[in-house]
Design an enzyme around this catalytic site. Structure first.
Site: not given
Ligand code: SAJ
Length: 431
Positions: A18, A38, A89, A126, A268, A339
């Site tokens: 970030v 950092d 966080t 967050t 997240c 993570r």
């Molecule tokens: N996942 C599923 N099914 C889904 C979508 C994700 O099992 O339909 C899993 C992924 O494999 C992963 C976890 O959930 O293990 C999180 O995936 P994620 O696509 O949400 O990725 P993140 O954790 O990087 O979430 C970020 C977040 N961005 C911020 O917090 C600013 C989230 O708000 C976004 O919605 C997400 O990216 C995104 O849309 O890709």
């Protein structure tokens, strides 16, 4: 702080996925002199060598041209006009918010707040509603001896970085802003408008801004839990959940597809709901639904191993006697971040069951026990795909030795027919 934002010193505390892209984005605006702090010397050394410490294409390009003064000692924060906190966080003890890094950043900043300078402190990490006023503000005030909202401003602009996303980046994602005072909200919003080419929404309540980000990510967690439970139900019923979701997705309104898998990882989605659950409990509210969604998503790694065991049992093969190829360690495709990754939980479950595991993740070579897809498939009895890395799509056409009996696709990312055509039993999550 004067209304004009010309020639201001901006310090970013925390130079991860970030803070680092943000620091580069601010440095591209010549009205700002940007400092970075950092605790990781490795990160600082990379940045000084103009190497991005994160796997983000925009940041990799930006660092080649921008000017950043970075250091592992907080003295670099001295004389800053704006301090931006972008530290992790996480959770501790399974479900408790861990604000240690936020409070440590507050202590470092508090030492450099000065009366009459009208400095601004912005938290991007967050957090649940209340952290700015109940946790961070007291630290800033006690260390500086100053009063928030009067001697300095405190605001919140929740980060929305999506690691690995080639379309949405720090420059084009809309943001929400709030602060202790309406004037503070306005000044902070103007600051972000000077570096971001997207709408910056001013909100009247600091707690409501904190709540927006938690709600965004909790919304995602509960929707993933919904389809994960559907996957279990449809496995029992013999329905293909991916076909059903594809069909539901052609509804032109009021349906937003999410997809089942071997679990929810990352810092997240797998973490943020606990911040809301814990803070609400302090006011006597029990978020039963959010907790149930977390339990469903947390059950998916074990469910994935169960699917493998069932398919092997159908062939008369006990799980304990086989060697498994675990493909993927990171929590999301095409990135290296592990993570809260479900893959790590799958690995622990297999090892606890006495299964020998060969691990390959091209984005996490240090934790891989194998470094070529071909070497994995030639030395195992079954495969679990835990991360949908592009490199694993080769499995749709790679020749698989007769020793490989089962492939469990934890991300439903491969072609079932192509895998089965080569004599390997394919099982997806819900399909
Ligand atoms: N996942 C599923 N099914 C889904 C979508 C994700 O099992 O339909 C899993 C992924 O494999 C992963 C976890 O959930 O293990 C999180 O995936 P994620 O696509 O949400 O990725 P993140 O954790 O990087 O979430 C970020 C977040 N961005 C911020 O917090 C600013 C989230 O708000 C976004 O919605 C997400 O990216 C995104 O849309 O890709």
């Amino acid at each position: 702080m004067s209304e004009s934002l010309d020639r201001k010193i901006v310090s970013v505390i925390g130079l991860g996925y970030v803070g680092f892209p943000l620091a580069c984005a601010i440095a591209k605006n010549k009205n700002y002199e940007v400092r970075g702090f950092d605790v990781s010397l490795e990160k600082i050394d990379k940045i000084k060598a103009r190497i991005s410490p994160i796997d983000d294409e925009t940041a990799i390009q930006d660092i080649k041209t921008v000017s950043l003064q970075v250091d592992v000692t907080s003295t670099i924060l001295k004389d800053s006009d704006i301090f931006i906190i972008t530290v992790p966080t996480p959770i501790k003890n399974g479900t408790l918010p861990d604000l240690e890094a936020v409070c440590a950043a507050g202590k470092s900043i508090g030492a450099y707040l000065q009366k009459g300078k009208n400095q601004i402190v912005i938290l991007e990490s967050t957090v649940n509603p209340g952290v700015c006023e109940e946790n961070l503000l007291p630290v800033l005030e006690s260390v500086s001896g100053l009063q928030g909202g009067i001697d300095f401003e405190l605001g919140h602009c929740p980060e929305r970085i999506n690691p690995g996303d080639s379309r949405w980046n720090v420059y084009n994602i809309p943001r929400n802003v709030g602060a202790l005072t309406p004037h503070g909200t306005q000044v902070i919003a103007e600051f972000y408008r000077s570096i971001i080419n997207a709408p910056i929404h001013e909100m009247a309540s600091l707690k409501e801004v904190e709540a927006t980000k938690i709600v965004e990510n909790t919304f995602r967690d509960i929707n993933i839990a919904f389809v994960n439970e559907l996957a279990k139900s449809f496995d029992a019923m013999g329905l293909n959940v991916m076909n059903v979701l594809k069909g539901a997705s052609n509804k032109p309104f009021a349906f937003m597809p999410h997809f089942p898998g071997c679990g929810v990882g990352g810092h997240c989605i797998a973490v943020d709901p606990y911040y809301l659950i814990e803070r609400a409990a302090q006011d006597g509210f029990d978020h039963q639904f959010l907790k149930l969604a977390r339990d469903i998503n947390s059950s998916m790694p074990a469910y994935t191993v169960e699917l493998l065991e069932k398919e092997l049992q159908k062939l008369g093969i006990p799980l304990s006697g086989v060697t498994i190829g675990l493909l993927g360690l990171s929590y999301k495709k095409n990135i290296a971040d592990c993570r809260e990754s479900p893959a790590l939980q799958i690995h622990s479950i297999l090892v606890a069951r006495g299964v020998s595991v060969v691990v390959f993740d091209p984005h996490v070579p240090a934790s891989s026990t194998c470094h070529r897809l071909e070497d994995v498939v030639n030395n195992v009895d079954a495969l679990i795909v835990a991360t949908a890395h592009d490199e694993f799509m080769a499995l749709n056409s790679l020749s698989l030795p007769s020793r490989v009996k089962v492939l469990v696709d934890g991300r439903n990312c491969l072609q079932k027919d192509q895998i089965q055509a080569r004599g390997v039993k394919y099982k997806g999550v819900g399909c």
